[in-house]
Design a protein around this motif. Structure first.
Motif, PDB file in Angstrom:
ATOM      1  N   THR A  57       0.840  -1.204   0.000  1.00 20.60           N
ATOM      2  CA  THR A  57       0.000   0.000   0.000  1.00 20.60           C
ATOM      3  C   THR A  57       0.875   1.255   0.000  1.00 20.60           C
ATOM      4  O   THR A  57       0.557   2.245  -0.664  1.00 20.60           O
ATOM      5  CB  THR A  57      -0.945   0.003   1.215  1.00 20.60           C
ATOM      6  N   TYR A  61       0.863   4.260  -2.782  1.00 21.57           N
ATOM      7  CA  TYR A  61       0.817   5.703  -2.504  1.00 21.57           C
ATOM      8  C   TYR A  61       2.004   6.416  -3.165  1.00 21.57           C
ATOM      9  O   TYR A  61       1.908   7.582  -3.562  1.00 21.57           O
ATOM     10  CB  TYR A  61       0.866   5.952  -0.997  1.00 21.57           C
ATOM     11  N   ASN A 304       0.614   6.499   4.126  1.00 18.81           N
ATOM     12  CA  ASN A 304      -0.041   5.239   4.485  1.00 18.81           C
ATOM     13  C   ASN A 304      -0.009   5.017   5.989  1.00 18.81           C
ATOM     14  O   ASN A 304      -1.023   4.686   6.610  1.00 18.81           O
ATOM     15  CB  ASN A 304       0.665   4.087   3.761  1.00 18.81           C
TER      16      ASN A 304
END
Length: 358
Positions: A57, A61, A304
């Protein structure tokens, strides 16, 4: 000490100092909340890198930030302060979405290349207008690019809200053809897609272009001293236009990555400021394309991890925005100081030349 080693230490030391001081100030902001700064930063770090999902993740980003960071880094190296990346990215996104929706009859490979090409072309065309205004009428690109960012976002939103509005109730186009979806790299639930690989390849290619080719040498020379570059026989105007178009094309790619790999349609407000944060990514990397990979991942991890920090503590994710703002102040101060020194040195050289002629 070897001069190269000394230069390398200075190049790495200043960004690390900016990061350290920014985190320290962030810790001071955390203390009044009653939460330990170490605990908060620990949760942020574990949220960003503590699991496979967290890592992937964070990379998702980082992907648009890497594209916009590369666009900024290349332009800055050549002495062009392209801060219009946000607008160029928006036009890249709407162009990729429209081609993805309305050219479905094309074969898959051609269709996806056309989407990417349209995004790059839109970014290029939008980036070159302020440059032409600067060359023809000496209008400052700084203000023009900021205005163009707003125009691009509002006009793209208008297109998605009226003539090309899709089935959703918000300002958004129809979904692009599944043939042009960028492949996912970590499962369907995580946004990390093939765009990240493209961004890494682009970083390596830009580094090679800047530091291993004559074109790159001339671009960097123009960034240091445009007058000397003219003396070398390089057409500075033509060089500026090419640099701006390459930078704008890369920003357009960031928009294409978001449409083809994440949202699968143009959606109003899809960017929380990828273009502006990309400028910070580039400056923190000292405008080195390879270093941009590290700084983009750093910012991706911050964003994140901030979500996890907000869930498990009473600290808002806005703290990360504050930390990023503090970094920008440090980086901008260093950039302005260097610019002032360079300008002063050039003025002294010109004065010396005039004395010799007299």
């Amino acid at each position: 000490m070897n001069r190269k080693v000394e230069t390398a230490i200075k190049s790495i030391g200043k960004p690390l100092f900016a990061i350290f001081v920014s985190l320290l100030i962030g810790a001071l902001l955390i203390i009044p909340t009653g939460t330990s700064p170490l605990e908060a930063y620990g949760i942020l770090f574990m949220g960003a890198f503590g699991s496979w999902q967290g890592i992937t993740t964070s990379l998702a980003y980082a992907t648009p930030l890497l594209f916009t960071g590369l666009g900024a880094a290349y332009a800055f190296r050549a002495g062009v302060f392209n801060i219009g990346l946000e607008g160029q990215m928006y036009f890249g996104a709407i162009a990729a979405a429209l081609v993805g929706v309305y050219a479905k009859a094309l074969p898959g490979p051609i269709h996806i290349l056309l989407c990417i090409g349209a995004a790059m072309l839109a970014g290029m065309l939008w980036s070159i207008i302020p440059a032409i205004l600067k060359i023809r009428y000496n209008i400052g690109v700084f203000i023009t690019y900021i205005m163009f960012n707003n125009i691009a976002q509002l006009f793209s939103d208008y297109l998605a809200a009226y003539p090309f509005k899709g089935e959703l109730s918000i300002a958004a186009t129809y979904k692009v053809s599944e043939k042009v979806f960028l492949p996912k790299l970590a499962g369907e639930m995580i946004d990390l897609n093939f765009g990240f690989i493209l961004a890494i390849i682009l970083a390596v290619a830009l580094y090679f272009l800047l530091f291993k080719t004559q074109f790159g040498y001339e671009s960097r020379a123009a960034g240091i001293n445009a007058g000397f570059t003219e003396y070398m026989g390089v057409n500075a105007v033509k060089k500026m236009l090419i640099v701006v178009m390459i930078s704008g094309g890369i920003a357009g790619l960031a928009g294409a990555e978001q449409v083809l790999g994440v949202t699968h349609r143009y959606m109003s407000g899809f960017s929380p400021g990828f273009g502006y944060t990309g400028i910070t990514v580039a400056l923190l990397a000292r405008t080195n394309p390879l270093a941009c990979i590290i700084t983009a991942i750093f910012f991706g991890a911050l964003n994140n991890g901030a979500i996890q920090m907000e869930i498990f503590t009473n600290i808002s994710r806005d703290l990360v925005t504050s930390i990023q703002a503090i970094m920008i102040i440090f980086i901008a101060a260093d950039f302005a100081w260097k610019k002032r020194k360079t300008t002063k040195k050039q003025d002294e050289q010109k004065a010396e030349s005039k004395k010799e002629v007299a």
